[in-house]
Design a protein around this motif. Structure first.
Motif, PDB file in Angstrom:
ATOM      1  N   GLY A 178       0.799  -1.213   0.000  1.00 42.05           N
ATOM      2  CA  GLY A 178       0.000   0.000   0.000  1.00 42.05           C
ATOM      3  C   GLY A 178       0.836   1.269   0.000  1.00 42.05           C
ATOM      4  N   ARG A 179       2.086   1.188   0.448  1.00 39.06           N
ATOM      5  CA  ARG A 179       2.958   2.364   0.505  1.00 39.06           C
ATOM      6  C   ARG A 179       3.783   2.549  -0.761  1.00 39.06           C
ATOM      7  N   PRO A 239       3.593   8.770  -1.265  1.00 37.15           N
ATOM      8  CA  PRO A 239       4.448   9.864  -0.763  1.00 37.15           C
ATOM      9  C   PRO A 239       5.513   9.347   0.197  1.00 37.15           C
ATOM     10  N   GLY A 240       6.742   9.713  -0.049  1.00 41.08           N
ATOM     11  CA  GLY A 240       7.820   9.330   0.845  1.00 41.08           C
ATOM     12  C   GLY A 240       8.261   7.888   0.732  1.00 41.08           C
ATOM     13  N   ASP A 241       7.778   7.177  -0.285  1.00 42.86           N
ATOM     14  CA  ASP A 241       8.170   5.769  -0.420  1.00 42.86           C
ATOM     15  C   ASP A 241       9.659   5.661  -0.741  1.00 42.86           C
ATOM     16  N   GLY A 242      10.369   4.916   0.101  1.00 42.68           N
ATOM     17  CA  GLY A 242      11.794   4.701  -0.145  1.00 42.68           C
ATOM     18  C   GLY A 242      12.139   3.239  -0.224  1.00 42.68           C
ATOM     19  N   TRP A 283      12.547  -2.257   8.682  1.00 40.85           N
ATOM     20  CA  TRP A 283      11.098  -2.237   8.419  1.00 40.85           C
ATOM     21  C   TRP A 283      10.478  -0.961   8.994  1.00 40.85           C
ATOM     22  N   THR A 284      10.787  -0.666  10.244  1.00 37.60           N
ATOM     23  CA  THR A 284      10.211   0.526  10.871  1.00 37.60           C
ATOM     24  C   THR A 284      10.817   1.799  10.283  1.00 37.60           C
ATOM     25  N   ASP A 285      12.089   1.752   9.895  1.00 32.88           N
ATOM     26  CA  ASP A 285      12.708   2.920   9.270  1.00 32.88           C
ATOM     27  C   ASP A 285      12.026   3.270   7.948  1.00 32.88           C
ATOM     28  N   ALA A 286      11.403   2.261   7.318  1.00 34.27           N
ATOM     29  CA  ALA A 286      10.671   2.499   6.068  1.00 34.27           C
ATOM     30  C   ALA A 286       9.255   3.024   6.338  1.00 34.27           C
TER      31      ALA A 286
END
Length: 297
Positions: free
Chosen positions: A208-209, A213-216, A275-278
């Motif tokens: 979903g991400r 926006p901000g997808d890295g 995972w959380t950094d993403a």
């Protein structure tokens, strides 16, 4: 969830089944089983994914996972786990789509004495994994990234469904609790128990991400595992306790006392920091997840 089509490879497997069961409302999912696509044949992959469009996503949950059999059946293991992801990545690169490829803690080589959870950057390109299975999965990661640099690799570990008939570790412990007065389980291998339903929901959040926006996550290596760590013996005792049985019926033994054809990592705890950094939600603690799995009687 956007209108993109998610092409789910390995739809009949453990993770694929969980992914189909947890798909968000409105998700457009096209499932593929081994009857629909032969991952080791380029023509089959091309024909199956002929409708792939820009913006679509291919989620590869298929793998050769018979860890011990791979020691002698190495050719098939490398074709499924190595060639397969490369062919999928070729298709996504050509179509302008994205590939999310699920991999494993077994890609890491042994590091005696390590106690800190493994980060993606700890993968030493000069050191090969201990097992054929691990080597074949690492080959698949590398080949997919070479064919499509935007590929997102998600490593996980010790995945279980945990149902009464499940062939995984937790399911096996459920059956052994009912069948034997006592059992012995190795206590010198430590990893990250991961409930497949939590992993599936996490992957849907990732999907979903993507491109939002901000997808890295394009080209990223991520670790998605249950929080915390355990040995196999600790996990087995937790299963017994969760069933209302005496965990003292589970006795600790060493890997040397229970030899297997394929070497197992002594320490393969994966850190969930990537995972959380993403910006993704961490998977819950493995004990809480196990309790939920055991409710599925």
């Amino acid at each position: 969830m956007s209108s993109r089509t998610v092409h789910l490879i390995g739809a009949a497997g453990q993770l694929g089944t969980a992914l189909r069961g947890t798909a968000p409302a409105g998700a457009v999912v096209r499932p593929y089983t081994s009857d629909d696509i032969d991952l080791v044949r380029r023509l089959s992959v091309r024909e199956a994914l002929a409708g792939l469009r820009p913006g679509d996503l291919v989620l590869n949950a298929a793998a050769y996972t018979a860890v011990d059999d791979a020691e002698t059946d190495w050719d098939l293991a490398f074709r499924v786990n190595g060639t397969g992801p490369a062919l999928l990545a070729e298709a996504t690169a050509d179509a302008g789509a994205r590939l999310v490829h699920v991999s494993t803690d077994y890609v890491f080589a042994a590091e005696p004495g390590r106690t800190a959870p493994l980060e993606p950057g700890d993968l030493d390109p000069a050191v090969e994994p201990e097992s054929v299975y691990g080597a074949s999965k690492l080959a698949g990661e590398r080949a997919a990234r070479a064919a499509d640099p935007s590929t997102t690799v998600v490593r996980t570990a010790w995945v279980y469904t945990g149902g009464p008939e499940s062939p995984d570790f937790v399911g096996t412990m459920r059956r052994l609790e009912a069948a034997r007065p006592e059992i012995s389980v190795v206590d010198d291998q430590r990893g990250s128990p991961t409930y497949v339903m939590d992993l599936a929901r996490g992957l849907w959040e990732l999907i979903g991400r993507i491109d939002g926006p901000g997808d890295g996550t394009a080209g990223a290596d991520l670790h998605a595992v249950g929080a915390g760590e355990a040995t196999w013996c600790q996990l087995a005792r937790a299963v017994f306790a969760g069933l209302g049985a005496d965990p003292g019926r589970v006795h600790a033994c060493t890997t040397a006392e229970y030899p297997r054809p394929a070497p197992r990592p002594a320490f393969s705890v994966l850190s969930g920091r990537s995972w959380t950094d993403a910006g993704l939600t961490p998977l819950r603690d493995w004990r809480s997840a196990l309790a939920a799995a055991l409710e599925n009687r």
